[in-house]
Enzyme design. Structure first.
Site: not given
Ligand code: SF4
Length: 371
Positions: A132, A196, A199, A202, A206, A249, A252, A256
């Site tokens: 990161d 996904c 679905c 998420c 939000c 947060c 989302c 899942c």
């Protein structure tokens, strides 16, 4: 054992939960990334727009790069108790920040793996490693290495561990054996992770509606951005929607199905669940001076917001709690030397005074259920 396998074996031995290898080439989603930048969805995270071609192509980071080794580590520990997590007098901290800063744990692991690779390759090979911290589209790369798929919430979802995972990469000019990206056409259960499906939980859950369409995040609306990356005043219309998230947060991810079903602790456990850390009492937090802040958050990623950012977020959460009990501490915060804290504390007082306890009940009902 082949070199690629020896590297993978070593990665697992070092404490990573999964590892894969992809070719070092331009990300197949590079143009989506350029478009995302053009739309300004990165907000004030200007570093994301610096040389986007470099960020989307490892050979621009390391000339002659051949391979990217992606590693991952689960940070799931456990689900917090609902009575703690759903208590609106407490703030919620995203799970990845429930303890030691992951950079401090993963970087040394990547360094050791890089040294191992250089030693094993027996030649002058070059490596660059990031957690990161570098110009890398890490989720795309991990997906190309067969480690999962990028969900509609833009996060990498690993088939056995969900999305509560840290990712790291080593770019190298060494030619290794590549893994296959997941196929969405195969019928076996694990291969179905390539999609996904229908679905959209998420997107619907939000709190700030930060996904204009599936697979695209408008960071400027994302609570993680608002509570961490945004250094100034939080837009007024977004404050009530932030509920009691005060650092990051996970909304989302919490909803899942892959996360709910497959999240499990990894082999390297450096976070721990302490209810007073994961969900601190807002009325205590808003009173923190600089020494309290340093003491509580030493070595934690939360230092990124500095005291002024975290107390700003705590003030918003207290305003959203809406309980008059918070007014005395907010009045004190409204006299803080930091203008940012003063402004948000004054907003919170106004919120509570205009709507009172009645509003608090409504908010309580609208809080997300505990995962
Ligand atoms: Fe995909 Fe549903 Fe998970 Fe969102 S909640 S990432 S749509 S599986």
């Amino acid at each position: 054992m082949k070199l690629t396998d020896r590297i993978k074996y070593k990665a697992i031995e070092l404490g990573f939960d999964f590892v894969g290898v992809s070719p070092a080439h331009q990300s197949p989603r590079a143009h989506d990334y350029y478009k995302w930048l053009k739309q300004g969805f990165h907000g004030n995270m200007k570093w994301l727009a610096n040389d986007p071609e470099r960020r989307s192509n490892p050979t621009k980071v390391l000339p002659q790069a051949q391979s990217v080794i992606s590693v991952g580590l689960s940070y799931f520990i456990k689900n917090p108790q609902p009575e703690i997590w759903n208590d609106p007098s407490r703030g919620r901290i995203a799970r990845y920040a429930w303890g030691q800063d992951y950079h401090d744990v993963i970087e040394p692991m990547l360094k050791t793996l890089s040294v191992f690779i250089q030693h094993e390759a027996g030649e002058e090979i070059k490596t660059r490693y990031y957690v990161d911290t570098g110009p890398v589209l890490e989720r795309d790369i991990a997906s190309q290495a067969g480690l999962g798929f990028v969900g509609k919430n833009t996060l990498l979802i690993h088939p056995d561990l969900g999305s509560y995972v840290f990712l790291g990469e080593i770019i190298t000019d060494l030619e290794l054996d590549f893994d296959e990206p997941p196929s969405s056409t195969e019928s076996d259960h694990k291969a179905q992770i390539g999609t996904c499906g229908n679905c959209r939980r998420c997107l619907d859950v939000c709190p700030t509606h930060a996904f204009p369409v599936p697979y695209i995040l408008n960071s400027k609306l994302c609570i993680s951005y608002l509570t961490i990356e945004l250094k100034g005043s939080i837009p007024l219309k977004l404050r009530p929607l932030m509920k009691n998230w005060i650092y990051g947060c996970d909304a989302c991810q919490e909803m899942c199905p892959w996360v709910r079903r497959y999240s499990k602790p990894g082999q390297t456990r450096f976070l721990e669940y302490d209810p007073d850390f994961a969900a601190p009492r807002l009325m205590d937090l808003i009173k923190f001076d600089n020494d309290d802040f340093k003491k509580r958050f030493k070595g934690s990623p939360i230092t990124r917001t500095k005291r002024r950012g975290l107390l700003r977020n705590a003030a918003v959460a207290l305003g959203n709690w809406g309980n008059t009990e918070a007014i005395p501490v907010l009045k004190k915060a409204a006299e803080d030397p930091e203008p940012l804290i003063r402004e948000h504390a004054a907003w919170a007082i106004e919120q509570i005074e205009t709507s009172g306890e009645q509003r608090s009940e409504v908010l309580k009902g609208s809080l997300l259920p505990a995962p």
